[in-house]
Design an enzyme around this catalytic site. Structure first.
Site, short mmCIF file in Angstrom:
data_model
loop_
_atom_site.label_atom_id
_atom_site.label_comp_id
_atom_site.label_asym_id
_atom_site.label_seq_id
_atom_site.Cartn_x
_atom_site.Cartn_y
_atom_site.Cartn_z
N ASP A 7 0.87 -1.17 0.00
CA ASP A 7 0.00 0.00 0.00
C ASP A 7 0.92 1.23 0.00
O ASP A 7 2.07 1.14 0.43
CB ASP A 7 -0.87 -0.06 1.27
CG ASP A 7 -1.58 1.24 1.54
OD1 ASP A 7 -2.29 1.73 0.64
OD2 ASP A 7 -1.43 1.77 2.66
N ASP A 9 -0.06 4.97 0.93
CA ASP A 9 -0.27 5.97 1.98
C ASP A 9 -0.39 5.32 3.36
O ASP A 9 -1.24 4.45 3.57
CB ASP A 9 -1.50 6.81 1.68
CG ASP A 9 -1.39 7.55 0.36
OD1 ASP A 9 -0.25 7.84 -0.06
OD2 ASP A 9 -2.42 7.82 -0.27
MG LIG Z 1 -2.87 3.05 3.69
#
Ligand SMILES: [Mg+2]
Ligand SMILES: [Zn+2]
Length: 154
Positions: A7, A9
């Protein structure tokens, strides 16, 4: 061959909601070191990221690519990027927790989904992995511990 999909962020970089400015990209502590160790070990690495800010009109595609270029400038190159620019109501197959980006990244890397580990800071990252037949690891502290938990580093 096994691969890791991260992922973006809150996992690779600090989570600034709907950040559209490359200047504000800040790597998570230790991320560069861990990623470089994976690269040195020849492990394919990718990014799978929900960016609904595009659908919401808060991030332009140009800003998105500038932010992602800054991520690579700070953290080094990734073998594959999968980006969902849709909104929650669009019903796309890519927005996590849907499995689309995991499946697509695996196909582009030439690995089976079952040989991929998804590492993220949110339950939807783990859910997307599970839905794709991959393994999900929820990052509860730092990236290195999560990668270790996925049995990629000793
Ligand atoms: Mg995230
Ligand atoms: Zn999508």
């Amino acid at each position: 061959m096994r691969a890791i999909l991260f992922d973006r962020d809150g996992t690779l970089i600090d989570d600034l909601p709907y950040n559209n400015d490359a200047k504000h990209v800040r790597p998570r502590p230790g991320a560069r070191i861990v990623l470089d160790r994976l690269r040195a070990a020849g492990i394919p690495i990718g990014v799978i990221t929900n960016q609904s800010g595009v659908a919401r009109g808060l991030i332009t595609l140009r800003e998105l690519s500038e932010v992602n270029a800054r991520v690579e400038e700070l953290l080094g190159p990734f073998d594959v990027w999968e980006i969902c620019v849709h909104g929650p109501a669009d019903g796309c197959a890519c927005r996590k927790p849907a499995p689309g980006m995991v499946l697509s990244a695996a196909a582009r890397l030439g690995v089976r989904p079952a040989d991929c580990v998804v590492i993220g800071d949110a339950e939807r990252d783990v859910a997307a992995a599970r839905a794709a037949g991959a393994r999900g690891v929820l990052m509860t502290s730092d990236l290195e511990s999560a990668v270790r938990m996925a049995n990629f580093l000793r």
